[in-house]
Design a protein around this motif. Sequence first.
Motif, short mmCIF file in Angstrom:
data_model
loop_
_atom_site.label_atom_id
_atom_site.label_comp_id
_atom_site.label_asym_id
_atom_site.label_seq_id
_atom_site.Cartn_x
_atom_site.Cartn_y
_atom_site.Cartn_z
N GLY A 38 0.74 -1.19 -0.01
CA GLY A 38 0.09 -0.12 0.05
C GLY A 38 0.83 1.25 -0.03
O GLY A 38 0.39 2.29 0.37
N LEU A 39 2.10 1.26 -0.64
CA LEU A 39 2.86 2.48 -0.62
C LEU A 39 2.49 3.38 -1.73
O LEU A 39 1.98 3.17 -2.69
N SER A 40 2.53 4.96 -1.37
CA SER A 40 2.38 5.84 -2.21
C SER A 40 3.49 5.96 -3.14
O SER A 40 4.68 5.31 -2.81
N ALA A 41 3.18 6.63 -4.09
CA ALA A 41 4.33 7.07 -5.16
C ALA A 41 5.37 7.90 -4.37
O ALA A 41 6.76 7.53 -4.60
N GLU A 42 5.12 8.70 -3.26
CA GLU A 42 6.24 9.31 -2.62
C GLU A 42 6.84 8.39 -1.67
O GLU A 42 8.18 8.38 -1.70
N ASP A 43 6.24 7.42 -1.13
CA ASP A 43 6.78 6.34 -0.38
C ASP A 43 7.93 5.64 -1.27
O ASP A 43 9.06 5.32 -0.64
N MET A 44 7.58 5.33 -2.46
CA MET A 44 8.33 4.67 -3.42
C MET A 44 9.57 5.00 -3.74
O MET A 44 10.67 4.52 -3.90
N VAL A 45 9.36 6.38 -3.92
CA VAL A 45 10.57 7.40 -4.09
C VAL A 45 11.28 7.38 -3.22
O VAL A 45 12.82 7.07 -3.41
N THR A 46 10.89 7.47 -2.09
CA THR A 46 11.88 7.56 -0.79
C THR A 46 12.69 6.00 -0.65
O THR A 46 13.84 6.07 -0.46
N LEU A 47 12.05 4.95 -0.79
CA LEU A 47 12.40 3.73 -0.58
C LEU A 47 13.61 3.48 -1.91
O LEU A 47 14.46 2.76 -1.45
N THR A 48 13.51 3.83 -3.00
CA THR A 48 14.27 3.55 -3.88
C THR A 48 15.42 4.45 -3.95
O THR A 48 16.56 4.03 -4.14
N ARG A 49 15.31 5.75 -3.31
CA ARG A 49 16.44 6.50 -3.20
C ARG A 49 17.34 5.95 -2.17
O ARG A 49 18.57 5.83 -2.09
N HIS A 50 16.73 5.33 -1.06
CA HIS A 50 17.29 4.60 0.05
C HIS A 50 18.30 3.51 -0.37
O HIS A 50 19.31 3.25 -0.10
N ALA A 51 17.38 2.60 -1.46
CA ALA A 51 18.33 1.61 -2.16
C ALA A 51 19.44 2.09 -3.02
O ALA A 51 20.77 1.40 -2.70
N GLU A 52 19.21 3.12 -3.69
CA GLU A 52 20.25 3.71 -4.33
C GLU A 52 21.46 4.00 -3.41
O GLU A 52 22.67 3.75 -3.82
N ASN A 53 21.15 4.84 -2.56
CA ASN A 53 22.24 5.53 -1.57
C ASN A 53 22.89 4.42 -0.63
O ASN A 53 24.14 4.48 -0.87
N ALA A 54 22.26 3.58 -0.16
CA ALA A 54 22.69 2.70 0.80
C ALA A 54 23.21 1.34 0.49
O ALA A 54 24.10 0.58 1.17
N PHE A 55 22.46 0.73 -0.75
CA PHE A 55 22.70 -0.42 -1.14
C PHE A 55 23.52 -0.59 -2.38
O PHE A 55 24.62 -1.30 -2.38
N VAL A 56 23.25 0.19 -3.33
CA VAL A 56 24.10 0.48 -4.58
C VAL A 56 25.18 1.21 -4.38
O VAL A 56 26.41 0.80 -4.95
N GLY A 57 25.15 2.26 -3.25
CA GLY A 57 26.21 3.11 -3.10
C GLY A 57 26.46 4.40 -4.05
O GLY A 57 27.37 4.89 -4.16
#
Length: 386
Positions: free
Chosen positions: A150-169
């Motif tokens: 049930g994530l909003s578009a804004e939630d998904m933006v935040t999550l994918t940014r976290h993935a980019e920053n913290a997981f992908v580097g």
Amino acid sequence: MNTTTRAGALAGRFEATFGAAPDGLWAAPGRVNLIGEHTDYNEGFVLPFAIDKRATTAVRLRNDSTIRLLSTVGDRGLVEADAAALTPGTVTGWAKYPLGVVWALRQSGIEVPGFELLLDSDVPLGAGLSSSHAIECAVVTALNELTGAGLSAEDMVTLTRHAENAFVGAPTGIMDQSASLRGASGHAVFLDCRDQSAELVPFPAQEAGLVLLVIDTKVAHSHADGGYASRRASCELGAGILGVTALRDVAVAGLEEASGLLDPVTFRRVRHIVTENDRVLQTVATLRSQGPARIGGLLDASHASMRDDFEISCPELDLAVDTARSHGAIGARMTGGGFGGSAIALTPVQDERQVRAAVVRAFAEAGFTAPDIFTVTPAAGAERLS
């Protein structure tokens, strides 16, 4: 191959590979940034749009925690991972993008089980059109639905940014995900990166007799390299010295004072961000009042700023921009993080052929790799296909 045919072929290949039909197909587009470069992580303004090239994923959930990934792009074998054991820094290659999304979802408390995924994408790799974010946004859209998060578009933006920053580097901002998740046909996304508020701004290029050419220089770039990170560090240094939360808070009128407080390199970096934010606002106002035929000068000024102040262009990008401009484009600029990738050229339809030919000729004469040149149009954001 049209979208429907391509999606059908992907579903068929998924079933042949994994032994059963997928639960569904989800797609997310790449993006072109019309204007506003490196302003996103400075809490500023950007104006990207989703393009008619996208990543498509066929996905089926499993009853265990095993993830099996396969891509149609390139010579890539099957990747297997355990959803419950993902760790930043341990995954390489294309798999780090979907697996980073899984990791970020699980970090936020969403229980993501194992799944099988087949990826297809026609977003050019390394061209500055956000091929990696297209993958992430397709995956997060699929998993959001399949897990009932049930994530909003804004939630998904935040999550994918976290993935980019913290997981992908990669120390990226929120522009790419926002364009991919929130785009709409015929419109650019005017995004305030401080609060994620977004407005759709009409970009009727075709109706104005214009095409937006993308000139892929074939110079590969990477957001995880030192050039991007060093520019971000310079911006943070400048904001700290100037006593502001982010460079978004510095007005053009404040640059004169800033020049006396900052070393020359840091000042040039700051000046780009401050003036680029102003150019985004001017572009939005001009599109609303006069239309796309009047934004050429702003695109040109943006490129000059990235070339001279932010120093993220390269000879191939400069040649693409200069050649397109001198053969009929009303405005041109590099787009994306820089150090390679693509330029865009807003061009009257009647001049498209000569701009294409002139750029190809100029690259050949300079001894550069032949560029790939194609048009893009503003397209819909992430969606379920079937």
